[in-house]
Design an enzyme around this catalytic site. Sequence first.
Site, PDB file in Angstrom:
ATOM      1  CG  HIS A 264     -18.857 -13.463  11.639  1.00 16.47           C
ATOM      2  ND1 HIS A 264     -20.077 -13.256  11.275  1.00 16.47           N
ATOM      3  CD2 HIS A 264     -18.483 -14.473  10.690  1.00 16.47           C
ATOM      4  CE1 HIS A 264     -20.341 -14.086  10.127  1.00 16.47           C
ATOM      5  NE2 HIS A 264     -19.428 -14.706   9.661  1.00 16.47           N
ATOM      6  CB  THR A 265     -14.925 -12.841  17.726  1.00 16.23           C
ATOM      7  OG1 THR A 265     -13.974 -12.037  18.401  1.00 16.23           O
ATOM      8  CG2 THR A 265     -14.466 -14.401  17.896  1.00 16.23           C
TER       9      THR A 265
ATOM     10  CG  ASP B  34     -21.837  -9.124  11.089  1.00 17.43           C
ATOM     11  OD1 ASP B  34     -22.108 -10.286  11.195  1.00 17.43           O
ATOM     12  OD2 ASP B  34     -21.000  -8.672  10.150  1.00 17.43           O
TER      13      ASP B  34
ATOM     14  CG  HIS C 171     -19.716 -23.048   4.542  1.00 13.97           C
ATOM     15  ND1 HIS C 171     -19.414 -22.018   3.485  1.00 13.97           N
ATOM     16  CD2 HIS C 171     -19.698 -22.161   5.634  1.00 13.97           C
ATOM     17  CE1 HIS C 171     -19.760 -20.902   3.765  1.00 13.97           C
ATOM     18  NE2 HIS C 171     -19.911 -20.789   4.975  1.00 13.97           N
TER      19      HIS C 171
ATOM     20  NE  ARG D 235     -16.303 -19.060   3.908  1.00 15.86           N
ATOM     21  CZ  ARG D 235     -15.827 -19.132   2.690  1.00 15.86           C
ATOM     22  NH1 ARG D 235     -14.485 -19.223   2.628  1.00 15.86           N
ATOM     23  NH2 ARG D 235     -16.416 -18.952   1.722  1.00 15.86           N
TER      24      ARG D 235
ATOM     25  CD1 TRP E 216     -17.871  -9.137  11.235  1.00 16.72           C
ATOM     26  CD2 TRP E 216     -16.353 -10.408  10.432  1.00 16.72           C
ATOM     27  NE1 TRP E 216     -18.501  -9.851  10.370  1.00 16.72           N
ATOM     28  CE2 TRP E 216     -17.507 -10.457   9.701  1.00 16.72           C
ATOM     29  CE3 TRP E 216     -15.592 -11.257  10.224  1.00 16.72           C
ATOM     30  CZ2 TRP E 216     -17.600 -11.367   8.569  1.00 16.72           C
ATOM     31  CZ3 TRP E 216     -15.379 -12.020   9.010  1.00 16.72           C
ATOM     32  CH2 TRP E 216     -16.483 -12.070   8.239  1.00 16.72           C
ATOM     33  CB  THR E 217     -12.592  -8.487  16.138  1.00 15.87           C
ATOM     34  OG1 THR E 217     -11.821  -9.493  15.928  1.00 15.87           O
ATOM     35  CG2 THR E 217     -14.047  -8.833  16.431  1.00 15.87           C
TER      36      THR E 217
ATOM     37  CG  ASP F  26     -12.143 -11.526  22.114  1.00 14.82           C
ATOM     38  OD1 ASP F  26     -12.984 -11.251  21.161  1.00 14.82           O
ATOM     39  OD2 ASP F  26     -11.379 -10.763  22.446  1.00 14.82           O
TER      40      ASP F  26
END
Length: 450
Positions: free
Chosen positions: A270-271, A331, A141, A137, A302-303, A310
Site C-alpha cells: 500500500h506504499t 492498516d 486479486h 492489485r 497511503w504515502t 519503499d
Amino acid sequence: MAERVFLTPSSPPLPSQQHTPTAMALFSGAASARIIPSVSLSSSTRSFFSLSSSSSSLQCLRSSPRISHLFLNQVTLRSISEYCASDCFLNLSACSGGYGTVSAPKSFASDPDQLKSAREDIKELLRSKFCHPILIRLGWHDAGTYNKNIEEWPQRGGANGSLRFEIELKHGANAGLVNALKLLQPIKDKYSGVTYADLFQLAGATAVEEAGGPKLPMKYGRVDVSGPEQCPEEGRLPDAGPPSPADHLRQVFYRMGLNDKEIVALSGAHTLGRSRPDRSGWGKPETKYTKDGPGAPGGQSWTVQWLKFDNSYFKDIKEKKDEDLLVLPTDAALFEDPSFKVYAEKYAEDQEVFFKDYAEAHAKLSNLGAKFDPPEGIVIDESPNAGAEKFVAAKYSTGKRELSEAMKQKIRAEYEAVGGSPDKPLQSNYFLNIMIIIAVLALLTSLLGN
C-alpha cells in the site's frame, strides 16, 4: 453505466499456423455482456492439432516402402496420444525419398520469449500511464481467491486468469479492475503465447520492481481457466473495514496458507497507490498529494510519494500525523495487533528486511492455486539464481530456522525435475539398492573375517 468488455474469438487456426491473437472490443451500455475465452488453445485442442499432424505423418509412413510393417503395427493409439500430449509430431521425409523422425519442442502454457517481450511492453506502459498500483492489485486479486482447503483445480481459485471474465470483474472487491484489463489487453493481443494468468502476475511483479521495489523471484507457466463458469464465488477477498480487522485479515489470508509475517509484508504494498471512494467507498476524492496526478488525478494515498515502493507505508501509519494520508482499519490493525506489530515495527525501521520479506511473500502469493506447465514453472530472468539464497546446512541443523519460501520452491523444482511429485514418491533404483546391499555385506564379511 457500467462498462462491459467483450472478447471475440478469432477464427480457428490451422494446424500449421500460429494462434491468432484475440480481438477485443470495448462497449458501454446496459446490454448483458460476458467475456468469451479465446486466449490460447487448451491442451485438448493442442492434442487435436498434434493428432492431425501425426495422422498425416503416419499416412506418409504407410506409403513408404522403407518402413517395415512391424514398426507400423507397433504405432498404437497410445503412442499417438503420447505424441499429442507432448505437442510433438512425426515429421518424416519418407514421401520424398528419405525418412527420419523429428520432435518439435514442447509447447508450455506461456512462451518464454514472449514473456520477456511482454515485460518490456509493460515497462513502457508503466512509464506512460503510471498504472503501477492497479496492475499490482489486478495480480493480487486474481491470486487472492485461493482456498488451501480445496485440492481440485480450478475450484481452489488462485492465479488462473479467471479475473478476465465479467462475472468476476463485477465482484465488489474488484471494482475498477476492468481498467487494468483494458490496459493489458493490447499486450495480450500482441503476445498470444502468454496466458492471462501469467500476464497478470508479470504485470504486478514488473510494477513493483519498476517502482523501486525488490527483485521478485517469479516463475511463469500458469494455465488459464477456460470459461466464466470456472470463476470463484464472490467473498474470498479481504474487506477494508470489517468489524474486527485483525481477525478478518487472518481469516482471509490463513485460508490462502499465508502467515502473520506475510500478511504484514504484503500490506506494505500500500506504499503504492490511492483509494478512490467511487470504487472502494474509502478515502477522500482528492488530496494535496493526488490532485495533480500523475495519471488520473484524485483519490487518497497511503504515502506522500505514492508511486515509489519503499517502507514509507509503515512509517506513516505508525505516526498518523498527516490527515491527507489514508489509514484504513486493516492498516491500523498492523500496529494494534501484538503479533502484527512485531513485523510492522521491524519494517518501519529496516527497509532491507521489509524488501526481503515482501519479495518472498509476493512470489508465494502469485503462485497460489496455479497449475504450471511445465510443473516446475518458467524463469525468464537472465540470471535466475542471482541473489538467491545459498543453502547452508549448518543454518538449519538446530531446527530453529525455517527454509525460506524461495528455497522451498527451489528444492521442490529440483525434486520434480528428477521425477518426484507431491503425490508420487521417487522411483527406487533397484540396481543401485542391490549394489549397496552387496557392498554392505562385503564390508561386514571383511570385518568379521578380521
